[in-house]
Design a protein around this motif. Structure first.
Motif, PDB file in Angstrom:
ATOM      1  N   LEU A  71       0.836  -1.202   0.000  1.00 24.73           N
ATOM      2  CA  LEU A  71       0.000   0.000   0.000  1.00 24.73           C
ATOM      3  C   LEU A  71       0.869   1.249   0.000  1.00 24.73           C
ATOM      4  CD1 LEU A  71      -2.826  -0.838   2.592  1.00 24.73           C
ATOM      5  CD2 LEU A  71      -2.863  -1.108   0.106  1.00 24.73           C
ATOM      6  N   GLU A  72       0.304   2.346  -0.465  1.00 25.77           N
ATOM      7  CA  GLU A  72       1.014   3.617  -0.403  1.00 25.77           C
ATOM      8  C   GLU A  72       1.069   4.092   1.051  1.00 25.77           C
ATOM      9  OE1 GLU A  72       0.644   8.187  -2.146  1.00 25.77           O
ATOM     10  OE2 GLU A  72      -0.735   6.616  -2.828  1.00 25.77           O
ATOM     11  N   TYR A  73       2.232   4.584   1.449  1.00 28.27           N
ATOM     12  CA  TYR A  73       2.350   5.062   2.831  1.00 28.27           C
ATOM     13  C   TYR A  73       1.697   6.432   2.970  1.00 28.27           C
ATOM     14  CZ  TYR A  73       4.117   6.818   7.243  1.00 28.27           C
ATOM     15  OH  TYR A  73       4.196   7.348   8.508  1.00 28.27           O
ATOM     16  N   LYS A  74       0.818   6.540   3.960  1.00 31.20           N
ATOM     17  CA  LYS A  74       0.185   7.818   4.268  1.00 31.20           C
ATOM     18  C   LYS A  74       0.419   8.138   5.732  1.00 31.20           C
ATOM     19  CE  LYS A  74      -3.523   7.192   0.855  1.00 31.20           C
ATOM     20  NZ  LYS A  74      -4.987   7.017   0.655  1.00 31.20           N
ATOM     21  N   LEU A  75       0.612   9.415   6.019  1.00 32.60           N
ATOM     22  CA  LEU A  75       0.795   9.836   7.408  1.00 32.60           C
ATOM     23  C   LEU A  75      -0.487   9.597   8.196  1.00 32.60           C
ATOM     24  CD1 LEU A  75       2.698  13.206   6.883  1.00 32.60           C
ATOM     25  CD2 LEU A  75       3.642  11.105   7.872  1.00 32.60           C
TER      26      LEU A  75
END
Length: 591
Positions: free
Chosen positions: A160-164
Motif C-alpha cells: 500500500l502507499e504510505y500515508k501519514l
C-alpha cells in the motif's frame, strides 16, 4: 510524562549528531514490537532502540542489551535484507509530530543504489515501525500490520502507499507568529483552561510542557482563556515564543524530576522543568540517557507483566480451587466434630435394647451421660432390630472419627498449598527480570503445576541465575531480600551463615530476608530496617503493624519434602512494623 513532539525533536537533533552518515552493521528484534540497530558511526558503535510498544513507545540511543530470540522474526529478517549494511543519509521529524523518519541508502539484489525510509510512529497503542520504499512511497512491511478489520481510516500493509496518520487539525508551533497566536486565542473556546488550549491547539505539545509554558509566563494553569486580560495574553505569547525559540535553536536541557524522597522519577523532558518547585531535579547532557533512565525499568516490568499473564491466571485459578476446597473441608470438619452424639445414641440404644420393638421409628430414652438425665428422642430404622440400630450409630461414629482425622490432615496440606500459591503470586509481583520469571515457571513445572513445553526445535540456552535484592542498613550491615522461592532457598539454606539473622512476616506469604551479622551483635535499628523490607516484600505490603519474626539462621530448617521456599523455625522474636515506599527508599539499595 509522555514522549511528546518536543522531546522527539531533541531526539532527532541528537541522532543527527550521533548516527547521521553511520553504517547499519546489525539489526535485531528482541521483542515483537521492538527493533535495535547496531550502527557504526564516527568511530563508535551505537545502539539505536526503536519501540512500538503500546505502553512505552520510544526511540533513542541505548547502552543496555537484551537477549534475542533464537529464530529472528520475519520483520527483523526483512530489515536485514533491506537496510543492513546501509548508510543513514537523513533523519527528520515530520513537522512537530511524534513521527521520526530515518532515510537509509543501500544496494538491492541487482546492485542498484536504493533509498528506504524507516518511519517510527509514536502514537500510544497505534505506535508502529514502518519500512517504506522512498522512490515509490510503497510500504514494504511494518512491525504491526493494520488491516481494514482493525482500522477503516488508515491501513498499514505491504504494497500500500504510505500515508501519514490522520491530522488532528493542530498548528505547528514553530511556524506561527504573534498575529497567528492572538487570532487563535480570540477564536478558540473561551471556557478552555489555558494549558488545555495550548496542547489542543499546537502539534506535539503535551500537557506537561503546556503547564511549563504557563509557569514561565507566570499564568495560572487553571485560568480559562476568557478570563485572561490583554496583559496576560501578551505574557502568555512571550512565554510561548521564548519556549519555542529555544526549541528551534536546539537549546535543550534534558531533565528528570524525582519525588521528594529522591527515589522515583515523576517526570522528564528535554527542557528544564520549573513547575515542580523544590523537588529534586537531575540534568543530563543527553536526552537518550534521560529516556533510558525513565523507560528501562518500566518497560521491563511492563513486559514481564505481559509475559506472566497466562502464568498469573493459571495460579490464580488453582488458588481459587484450593480456597474452595479448604472451605468445603472446614464444613466437613464441623460435621465430623458432631460424631460424639452418635456414639452416645449407640450406647443409649444398647442400654435400652429390651424396650425396642422391630418396626419402631423412634424411642424416648433417659440420657445418663447428662447431669440432668433429660429424656431425648432417638430416630430408629423400622426395618432394623434394636441391636442393628445401635450398630448403625456406632458405624456412623467410627466413620466420622476416621473422617475427622483424614480431613484434619487434608486441611494442613490444603493450607500449605494455598500458602505456596500465594507466595508464587507474590514472586510474580517481585519479578523485574525475564530470567526470574523463567525460574518461577521452571519451579511450577517441577512441582507439577504446569506441563513442560514439548517444543523439540527450541534451543536450550543456558540462562543467567537471578540475584536477590541487596540493601545496606544505616549501620552498614548487608541485607538481602529474595524475590522468588529459588532465591529464598538459596539465601536461607546456602548463602546465610548460622549466626546471620533471618526474617520473615509471621504467617503471611513473603520474601526471606537475611542480615549478614559480620560475627557481631546486629543493632536494633538494622533489624527494624530489615523487618520493614520483609513486610514491604510480602502480601502485607499495604498493611500497618505487620508482624515480622526474626531469629538466627541456625534455628531455621527445611522439612523433608517441603515445597520450595517453605521452612520452619523456632527460638524467634517478633517485631511489628508498618512498611511504605517512603521508608524503604531511605534504605540504601545496591541492586
Amino acid at each position: 510524562m509522555s514522549l511528546d513532539g518536543v522531546v522527539l525533536k531533541s531526539i532527532c537533533n541528537e541522532l543527527n549528531q550521533l548516527i547521521l552518515d553511520g553504517k547499519i552493521d546489525k539489526v535485531y528484534q528482541p521483542e515483537n514490537d521492538e527493533v535495535i540497530l547496531n550502527i557504526r558511526s564516527k568511530g563508535s558503535n551505537i545502539k539505536l532502540l526503536m519501540s512500538a510498544s503500546s505502553n512505552n513507545p520510544r526511540v533513542y540511543v541505548t547502552d543496555s542489551s537484551k537477549s534475542n530470540p533464537a529464530n529472528p522474526p520475519m520483520f527483523c529478517m526483512l530489515l536485514r535484507k533491506h537496510i543492513q549494511n546501509g548508510k543513514i543519509i537523513d533523519i527528520e521529524q515530520i513537522s512537530m509530530e511524534r513521527i521520526l523518519k530515518i532515510s537509509i541508502q543501500s544496494l538491492n539484489e541487482l546492485g542498484d543504489l536504493t533509498t528506504k525510509e524507516l518511519i517510527i510512529e509514536i502514537m500510544g497503542k497505534h505506535s508502529n515501525i514502518v519500512l517504506v520504499d522512498k522512490n515509490s512511497n510503497k510500504i514494504i512491511d511494518s512491525i504491526k500490520r493494520v488491516p481494514l478489520s482493525l482500522s477503516s481510516v488508515r491501513q498499514v500493509l505491504p504494497g500500500l502507499e504510505y500515508k501519514l496518520p490522520p491530522s488532528q487539525n493542530k498548528l505547528c508551533p514553530t511556524e506561527i507568529n504573534r498575529n497567528d497566536f492572538f487570532n487563535i486565542i480570540n477564536r478558540d473556546n473561551k471556557d478552555f483552561k489555558v494549558y488545555k488550549f495550548l496542547y489542543n491547539s499546537f502539534i506535539g505539545l503535551s500537557p506537561l510542557l503546556a503547564r511549563e509554558i504557563c509557569f514561565i509566563s507566570n499564568i495560572d494553569v487553571d485560568k480559562t482563556i476568557n478570563s485572561l486580560c490583554d496583559d496576560e495574553k501578551e505574557k502568555l505569547y512571550l512565554g510561548f515564543d521564548k519556549f519555542y525559540t529555544d526549541i528551534k535553536n536546539n537549546n535543550y536541557n534534558p531533565t528528570i524530576v524525582k519525588d521528594s524522597n529522591n527515589y522515583e522519577v515523576i517526570s522528564f523532558s528535554c527542557v528544564d522543568l520549573n513547575q515542580f518547585g523544590n523537588l529534586p531535579k537531575i540534568h543530563y547532557d543527553s536526552i537518550s540517557v534521560v529516556l533510558e533512565e525513565f523507560y528501562l525499568t518500566r518497560d521491563k516490568v511492563d513486559r514481564i507483566k505481559q509475559k506472566s499473564t497466562d502464568l498469573r491466571k493459571s495460579i490464580t485459578t488453582k488458588l481459587e480451587r484450593a480456597l474452595n476446597k479448604l472451605s468445603k473441608q472446614k464444613q466437613e470438619l464441623i460435621e465430623a466434630e458432631k460424631r460424639e452424639k452418635f456414639k452416645i445414641y449407640g450406647d443409649l440404644l444398647t442400654a435400652n435394647i429390651y424396650q425396642i420393638q422391630k418396626g419402631q421409628v423412634e424411642i424416648d430414652v433417659q440420657n445418663f451421660y447428662s447431669e440432668d438425665l433429660e429424656t431425648i428422642t432417638i430416630k430408629l430404622d423400622p426395618r432394623l432390630s434394636g441391636s442393628d440400630n445401635a450398630q448403625k450409630y456406632y458405624k456412623k461414629y467410627n466413620k466420622l472419627k476416621s473422617a475427622y482425622e483424614l480431613i484434619s490432615n487434608q486441611m494442613i496440606k490444603t493450607e500449605e498449598e494455598i500458602n505456596y500459591l500465594e507466595n508464587i503470586l507474590l514472586s510474580l509481583e517481585n519479578c523485574i527480570e525475564v530470567n526470574e520469571l523463567d525460574e518461577i515457571r521452571e519451579e511450577l513445572v517441577n512441582e507439577g503445576y504446569l506441563k513442560r513445553s514439548l517444543n523439540k526445535n527450541k534451543k536450550h540456552i543456558k540462562k543467567d541465575t537471578s540475584e536477590p535484592y541487596h540493601f545496606v542498613s544505616s549501620d552498614g550491615y548487608d541485607i538481602f531480600v529474595g524475590k522468588n522461592n529459588k532465591q529464598n532457598d538459596y539465601l536461607t539454606l546456602k548463602f546465610a551463615s548460622k549466626e546471620d539473622i533471618w526474617l520473615h512476616t509471621k504467617n503471611i506469604p513473603g520474601s526471606h530476608v537475611i542480615i549478614k551479622s559480620q560475627n557481631k551483635e546486629v543493632p536494633e535499628n538494622t533489624i527494624i530496617e530489615a523487618a520493614k523490607l520483609a513486610a514491604y516484600y510480602s502480601k502485607a505490603k499495604m498493611s500497618s503493624n505487620v508482624p515480622v519474626d526474626y531469629t538466627e539462621r541456625k534455628y531455621v530448617k527445611k522439612p523433608n519434602g517441603a515445597k520450595p521456599g517453605m521452612v520452619i523455625y523456632d527460638t524467634n522474636s517478633t517485631i511489628y512494623v508498618t512498611p511504605s515506599l517512603d521508608k524503604i527508599s531511605k534504605i540504601k539499595k545496591l541492586k
